[in-house]
Design a protein around this motif. Structure first.
Motif: not given
Length: 167
Positions: A21, A23, A45, A56-57, A59-61, A63-64
């Motif tokens: 992806t 991200a 971030q 990137l929000d 939470v997404t960061l 999790r990644l």
């Protein structure tokens, strides 16, 4: 026609079973481009906010970062203040002790200039670490790694700190 990864970051992501992806490419690319520095979630971030078309929000960061760490592409260390710091997995991390600067957060392997002083003891340290890991494995522990870090302030930061006197 085969869909082949076109760059090294895509190749790494695919080889570790991760989706390629935007991200994931952004995060891994940033950390690979800055291999000697570890970042907190918030620092990463903020650093990525300027490079991404769309930020990137949180939470997404998170999790990644977690996925990249689980597959061994990122190294997660907890510093002296119990803050998690992430960096691209150095190839030497399993074999060479390292120094973490608590000011600039550079991570330096303790080899090279230190090799004479550490060489004899490093072999003993590596054998002790291997023995400990084998004993834990025999008890059923899995997915283990060992990290030996010396933490403090590097010479560069110490010499630029206000009120620091040179000896």
């Amino acid at each position: 026609m085969t869909d082949r990864p076109s760059d090294p970051i895509d190749t790494l992501l695919s080889a570790h079973g991760l989706r390629r992806t935007a991200a994931a490419r952004l995060v891994l690319g940033w950390l690979l481009a800055h291999p000697d520095t570890s970042y907190t979630h918030a620092q990463l971030q903020a650093a990525l906010a300027g490079d991404a078309e769309e930020a990137l929000d949180r939470v997404t960061l998170y999790r990644l970062i977690d996925r990249l760490t689980q597959v061994g592409l990122l190294l997660c260390r907890v510093d002296a203040k119990r803050v998690r710091r992430y960096q691209a997995m150095p190839s030497s991390v399993h074999a060479i002790p390292h120094f973490e600067c608590q000011s600039c957060h550079r991570d330096s392997p303790l080899d090279g200039a230190f090799s004479g002083a550490l060489k004899a003891n490093a072999n003993d340290l590596e054998r002790a670490a291997q023995t400990a890991l084998e004993a834990l494995k025999a008890l059923g522990y899995q997915g283990m790694s060992m990290d030996f870090a010396v933490r403090g302030v590097c010479a560069d930061c110490a010499s630029t700190a206000p009120g620091t006197a040179s000896s």
